[in-house]
Scaffold this motif. Sequence first.
Motif, mmCIF file in Angstrom:
data_model
loop_
_atom_site.group_PDB
_atom_site.id
_atom_site.type_symbol
_atom_site.label_atom_id
_atom_site.label_comp_id
_atom_site.label_asym_id
_atom_site.label_seq_id
_atom_site.Cartn_x
_atom_site.Cartn_y
_atom_site.Cartn_z
ATOM 1 N N THR A 136 33.434 48.472 60.095
ATOM 2 C CA THR A 136 33.624 47.150 60.672
ATOM 3 C C THR A 136 33.891 46.121 59.572
ATOM 4 O O THR A 136 33.679 46.385 58.380
ATOM 5 N N VAL A 137 34.321 44.955 59.987
ATOM 6 C CA VAL A 137 34.518 43.870 59.021
ATOM 7 C C VAL A 137 33.204 43.550 58.317
ATOM 8 O O VAL A 137 33.164 43.358 57.094
ATOM 9 N N ALA A 138 32.109 43.522 59.071
ATOM 10 C CA ALA A 138 30.808 43.214 58.470
ATOM 11 C C ALA A 138 30.416 44.266 57.434
ATOM 12 O O ALA A 138 29.853 43.933 56.379
ATOM 13 N N GLU A 139 30.710 45.535 57.716
ATOM 14 C CA GLU A 139 30.375 46.593 56.762
ATOM 15 C C GLU A 139 31.220 46.478 55.496
ATOM 16 O O GLU A 139 30.731 46.723 54.384
ATOM 17 N N ILE A 140 32.486 46.109 55.651
ATOM 18 C CA ILE A 140 33.340 45.925 54.478
ATOM 19 C C ILE A 140 32.863 44.743 53.646
ATOM 20 O O ILE A 140 32.832 44.803 52.408
ATOM 21 N N LEU A 141 32.459 43.659 54.304
ATOM 22 C CA LEU A 141 31.939 42.507 53.560
ATOM 23 C C LEU A 141 30.652 42.868 52.827
ATOM 24 O O LEU A 141 30.413 42.393 51.706
ATOM 25 N N ALA A 142 29.808 43.717 53.424
ATOM 26 C CA ALA A 142 28.597 44.172 52.733
ATOM 27 C C ALA A 142 28.956 45.011 51.514
ATOM 28 O O ALA A 142 28.303 44.923 50.459
ATOM 29 N N TRP A 143 29.991 45.811 51.641
ATOM 30 C CA TRP A 143 30.486 46.594 50.500
ATOM 31 C C TRP A 143 30.972 45.672 49.393
ATOM 32 O O TRP A 143 30.704 45.901 48.206
ATOM 33 N N ARG A 144 31.677 44.617 49.765
ATOM 34 C CA ARG A 144 32.151 43.667 48.765
ATOM 35 C C ARG A 144 30.977 43.047 48.002
ATOM 36 O O ARG A 144 31.036 42.876 46.782
ATOM 37 N N VAL A 145 29.896 42.723 48.702
ATOM 38 C CA VAL A 145 28.716 42.166 48.034
ATOM 39 C C VAL A 145 28.149 43.173 47.039
ATOM 40 O O VAL A 145 27.802 42.828 45.897
ATOM 41 N N HIS A 146 28.054 44.423 47.456
ATOM 42 C CA HIS A 146 27.529 45.487 46.589
ATOM 43 C C HIS A 146 28.360 45.611 45.315
ATOM 44 O O HIS A 146 27.813 45.666 44.199
ATOM 45 N N VAL A 147 29.674 45.659 45.459
ATOM 46 C CA VAL A 147 30.560 45.795 44.310
ATOM 47 C C VAL A 147 30.548 44.531 43.464
ATOM 48 O O VAL A 147 30.529 44.587 42.223
ATOM 49 N N ASP A 148 30.549 43.369 44.102
ATOM 50 C CA ASP A 148 30.571 42.116 43.343
ATOM 51 C C ASP A 148 29.321 41.958 42.482
ATOM 52 O O ASP A 148 29.400 41.459 41.347
ATOM 53 N N GLN A 149 28.188 42.356 42.993
ATOM 54 C CA GLN A 149 26.962 42.250 42.195
ATOM 55 C C GLN A 149 27.050 43.121 40.949
ATOM 56 O O GLN A 149 26.696 42.685 39.846
ATOM 57 N N ALA A 150 27.543 44.339 41.121
ATOM 58 C CA ALA A 150 27.680 45.232 39.967
ATOM 59 C C ALA A 150 28.731 44.721 38.986
ATOM 60 O O ALA A 150 28.547 44.796 37.762
ATOM 61 N N MET A 151 29.833 44.192 39.506
ATOM 62 C CA MET A 151 30.889 43.680 38.647
ATOM 63 C C MET A 151 30.419 42.473 37.853
ATOM 64 O O MET A 151 30.737 42.341 36.659
ATOM 65 N N GLN A 152 29.674 41.588 38.470
ATOM 66 C CA GLN A 152 29.227 40.395 37.760
ATOM 67 C C GLN A 152 28.231 40.747 36.656
ATOM 68 O O GLN A 152 28.213 40.111 35.596
ATOM 69 N N THR A 153 27.412 41.752 36.883
ATOM 70 C CA THR A 153 26.528 42.231 35.821
ATOM 71 C C THR A 153 27.345 42.786 34.663
ATOM 72 O O THR A 153 27.078 42.504 33.488
ATOM 73 N N LEU A 154 28.370 43.572 34.996
ATOM 74 C CA LEU A 154 29.242 44.141 33.978
ATOM 75 C C LEU A 154 29.965 43.052 33.199
ATOM 76 O O LEU A 154 30.029 43.087 31.963
ATOM 77 N N LEU A 155 30.509 42.074 33.904
ATOM 78 C CA LEU A 155 31.296 41.017 33.262
ATOM 79 C C LEU A 155 30.445 40.126 32.366
ATOM 80 O O LEU A 155 30.956 39.511 31.426
ATOM 81 N N GLY A 156 29.168 40.041 32.655
ATOM 82 C CA GLY A 156 28.292 39.184 31.859
ATOM 83 C C GLY A 156 27.928 39.761 30.511
ATOM 84 O O GLY A 156 27.379 39.051 29.659
ATOM 85 N N GLY A 157 28.222 41.048 30.292
ATOM 86 C CA GLY A 157 27.878 41.682 29.030
ATOM 87 C C GLY A 157 29.081 41.866 28.126
ATOM 88 O O GLY A 157 30.184 41.381 28.394
ATOM 89 N N ALA A 158 28.869 42.599 27.041
ATOM 90 C CA ALA A 158 29.953 42.887 26.103
ATOM 91 C C ALA A 158 30.935 43.865 26.738
ATOM 92 O O ALA A 158 30.536 44.783 27.466
ATOM 93 N N MET A 159 32.226 43.651 26.459
ATOM 94 C CA MET A 159 33.261 44.499 27.045
ATOM 95 C C MET A 159 34.305 44.828 25.997
ATOM 96 O O MET A 159 34.665 43.986 25.172
ATOM 97 N N SER A 160 34.798 46.060 26.041
ATOM 98 C CA SER A 160 35.901 46.436 25.166
ATOM 99 C C SER A 160 37.186 45.781 25.654
ATOM 100 O O SER A 160 37.292 45.340 26.811
#
Length: 397
Positions: A97-121
Amino acid sequence: MVGDLRVARYRSVRQRSERLCAPLAPEDHVPQPVVDVSPPKWHLGHTTWFFETMVLVHAVPGYRVFHERYGFIFNSYYESVGERVQRVERGALSRPTVAEILAWRVHVDQAMQTLLGGAMSDELAARVELGLQHEQQHQELLLADAKYILGMNPLAPSYDPNGLGAVDLQTEHLAAHTDQPVWHRWNGGPCDIGHAGEGFAFDNESARHTVHIAPMALRDSLVSNAEYLAFMADGGYQRFELWHSEGWAWLQGLAHRAPLYWQPDPEHPGGWMHYTLQGLMPLAPQAPVSHLSYFEAHAFCQWAGWRLPTEFEWEALADRFDWGQRWEWTESAYLPYPGFSKATGALGEYNGKFMVSQMVLRGASFATPPSHARRSYRNFFHPPLRWQYTGLRPARA
């Protein structure tokens, strides 16, 4: 500080996709009227799959994917990643559903923001930037796809009557034609083509190389609805000599011989209406004609005594006129530049394998996200397609 800027940019791009979908009802997120149009919820899911599959799985040890079957549903064309739902079947799935996809986006966004906040090659930073540019491409597609989904509905509903979305709908049909257009002249000679300098570019914009361009001129304004109406009134859709053979064959299957979204005005004989994101409206004569196929753009130029420019002519003169209201058809086939090189792995499938049987468009459109357009950008579509915001700027000797 660098990490904060990365996170801010990531949030800005990701939130725009959701803002584009905000005016839509849940039911609007599902239909797929034709194979070239993807459901809005598929765009929301696919762009999330891209970050999860192409970034997080590679860069975050022990990352947990949100749902093990979402990769099968939201992989677009990456053969090296695995099997997938066929493109024509994207609109056949009510779940997730749309709601399930939006929940997936939250899951991925949280992980991405943690990644982006650190050192990156540098390699990882480049991969993230490709993901953001990829999502911006899908934002453009999403808006055009939503228009097609709503435009094929007999109710001709407005996309955003309450102003919830991310675009100013008034700019969809701004006047772009003057009574005395200017023709910008190229006197002939070499010109450097392709991406140069700093900043992001897709691999198909490289390598930068020199081409020789013969003397020619390119008009400062796009072809208008009024000009296209004159072509139609002079039998443009009935005169086979104006059309490519393949275009003439395509034309025989059209229910209405007019640009996409045009329909006769029942209250004004001889007049025309067209569907816009604001609903059905009278055709604006001085607005740029839109939603043309390459076949229609070519036939119009044949009728007018002009021609379509090559993509090299367009790029050589693009700093002399305003562009960005419509993607502009060119006379150039979509082919690799000299020195073009595909990336290794799945990302190598991004552009290179589509370099056959398509035509190049240059510029940008009303639907293009801010900051996403540049002079060297190469869009590409098959000649019959016209659901995107496509128009034309004529050239002549």
